[in-house]
Design an enzyme around this catalytic site. Sequence first.
Site, PDB file in Angstrom:
ATOM      1  N   HIS A 180      -2.941 -10.427   4.625  1.00  0.00           N
ATOM      2  CA  HIS A 180      -2.996 -10.163   3.190  1.00  0.00           C
ATOM      3  C   HIS A 180      -3.686 -11.306   2.450  1.00  0.00           C
ATOM      4  CE1 HIS A 180      -0.483  -6.704   3.647  1.00  0.00           C
ATOM      5  NE2 HIS A 180       0.640  -7.358   3.848  1.00  0.00           N
ATOM      6  N   LYS A 185       7.244   9.898   2.099  1.00  0.00           N
ATOM      7  CA  LYS A 185       5.938  10.544   2.152  1.00  0.00           C
ATOM      8  C   LYS A 185       5.261  10.311   0.817  1.00  0.00           C
ATOM      9  CE  LYS A 185       8.205  13.905   5.062  1.00  0.00           C
ATOM     10  NZ  LYS A 185       8.786  15.242   5.128  1.00  0.00           N
ATOM     11  N   GLY A 186       4.281   9.421   0.778  1.00  0.00           N
ATOM     12  CA  GLY A 186       3.704   8.957  -0.474  1.00  0.00           C
ATOM     13  C   GLY A 186       2.795   9.979  -1.130  1.00  0.00           C
ATOM     14  N   THR A 231      -1.065  -0.344   4.875  1.00  0.00           N
ATOM     15  CA  THR A 231      -1.299  -1.399   5.862  1.00  0.00           C
ATOM     16  C   THR A 231      -0.808  -0.960   7.225  1.00  0.00           C
ATOM     17  OG1 THR A 231      -0.897  -3.035   4.126  1.00  0.00           O
ATOM     18  CG2 THR A 231      -0.935  -3.829   6.396  1.00  0.00           C
ATOM     19  N   TRP A 269      -0.049   2.078   8.285  1.00  0.00           N
ATOM     20  CA  TRP A 269      -0.794   3.242   8.777  1.00  0.00           C
ATOM     21  C   TRP A 269      -2.077   2.790   9.450  1.00  0.00           C
ATOM     22  CZ3 TRP A 269      -5.686   5.095   8.116  1.00  0.00           C
ATOM     23  CH2 TRP A 269      -5.933   6.390   8.573  1.00  0.00           C
ATOM     24  N   SER A 280       0.807  -1.216   0.000  1.00  0.00           N
ATOM     25  CA  SER A 280       0.000   0.000   0.000  1.00  0.00           C
ATOM     26  C   SER A 280       0.835   1.259   0.000  1.00  0.00           C
ATOM     27  CB  SER A 280      -0.930   0.002   1.226  1.00  0.00           C
ATOM     28  OG  SER A 280      -1.855  -1.042   1.135  1.00  0.00           O
ATOM     29  N   GLY A 281       2.137   1.154  -0.224  1.00  0.00           N
ATOM     30  CA  GLY A 281       2.962   2.347  -0.259  1.00  0.00           C
ATOM     31  C   GLY A 281       4.270   2.042  -0.936  1.00  0.00           C
ATOM     32  N   ARG A 299      -6.552   0.392  -2.456  1.00  0.00           N
ATOM     33  CA  ARG A 299      -5.817   1.513  -3.051  1.00  0.00           C
ATOM     34  C   ARG A 299      -5.775   1.356  -4.565  1.00  0.00           C
ATOM     35  NH1 ARG A 299       0.571   3.335  -2.305  1.00  0.00           N
ATOM     36  NH2 ARG A 299       0.250   5.483  -2.994  1.00  0.00           N
TER      37      ARG A 299
END
Length: 311
Positions: A125, A274-275, A73, A75, A45-46, A147
């Site tokens: 997952h 920082k995505g 995930t 976060w 997810s990132g 996402r």
Amino acid sequence: MTGKFLWFEGIPFPSVDYSPELLREVQESFLIKDEDVLLLTFPKSGVILKEEQREKRREEEKKNDTGRPSFGTNWLIETVCLIYSKGDPKWVQSEPIWDRSPWVETKHGYELLKEKEGPRLISSHLPIQLFPKSFFKSKAKVIYLVRNPRDVFVSGYFFWKSAKFVKRPQSLEQYFEWFIQGNMPFGSWFDHIRGWMSMRDKENFLVLSYEEMKWDTRSTVEKICQFLGKKLEPEELNSVLKNNSFQVMKENNMSNFSLLKGQYLEENGLLLRKGVTGDWKNYFTVAQAEIFDKLFQEKMADLPQELFAWE
């Protein structure tokens, strides 16, 4: 440590901390309790980037940064833990994130969860067909985070290419073929989403999007609180928002995975960033974007479009 896939029921898994025997036992025998809370996502997810890739887009990040972590995930786990502690960061600062909400399909997580008493936070997952069968007869609550798969693709590429415990893609082009064919860790994104979205109308199932999470974090936290039946005072909510920010998680060794640096990933592969949403546009070719869009329409056309906040 071997870089290959472990296959189970037609789905590829990492080769470390997983086994066919364990995955079968999780599916058939693990008991989900009514008071458990399950945090489900498709990896990744990132984005975890090496330094040269970070430098390439530093200016773009400055323009788009919202201060939220790019690893959805983690976060989600961090946020739910902070909600449980009413914003007090002591728990998230003293226990590794993989122990606070263990992944049930891993050997480490499975053993921890079997010994835990009382309400448990459980991460996974797993696709729906391999999930513990006991869940479907329980009242356990599920938060499922989705996402934009294009961003998931880019994030996954940079993560898996630095991992020591899984078959690594040799190029972005190779990973694109893996992704659209579903031959990647935990299988097809499309099948994962479609499987779990069959639960979306259940009262114990909450769907969140990473994009929604970034655009309005406060409202998302409030939605999670309402779903879990947790009430936070204004100062407690502010503390949750402060302590689940990117900068705080980046500096917290219990949450930033630095404890695993060099063991499971390359030394220079474990960098939190920082995505930004829409990062895929920096990597997809026109032809890849067209192939992906066509596949998305074919696979997801019969699902409500409001599920996909990025579309």
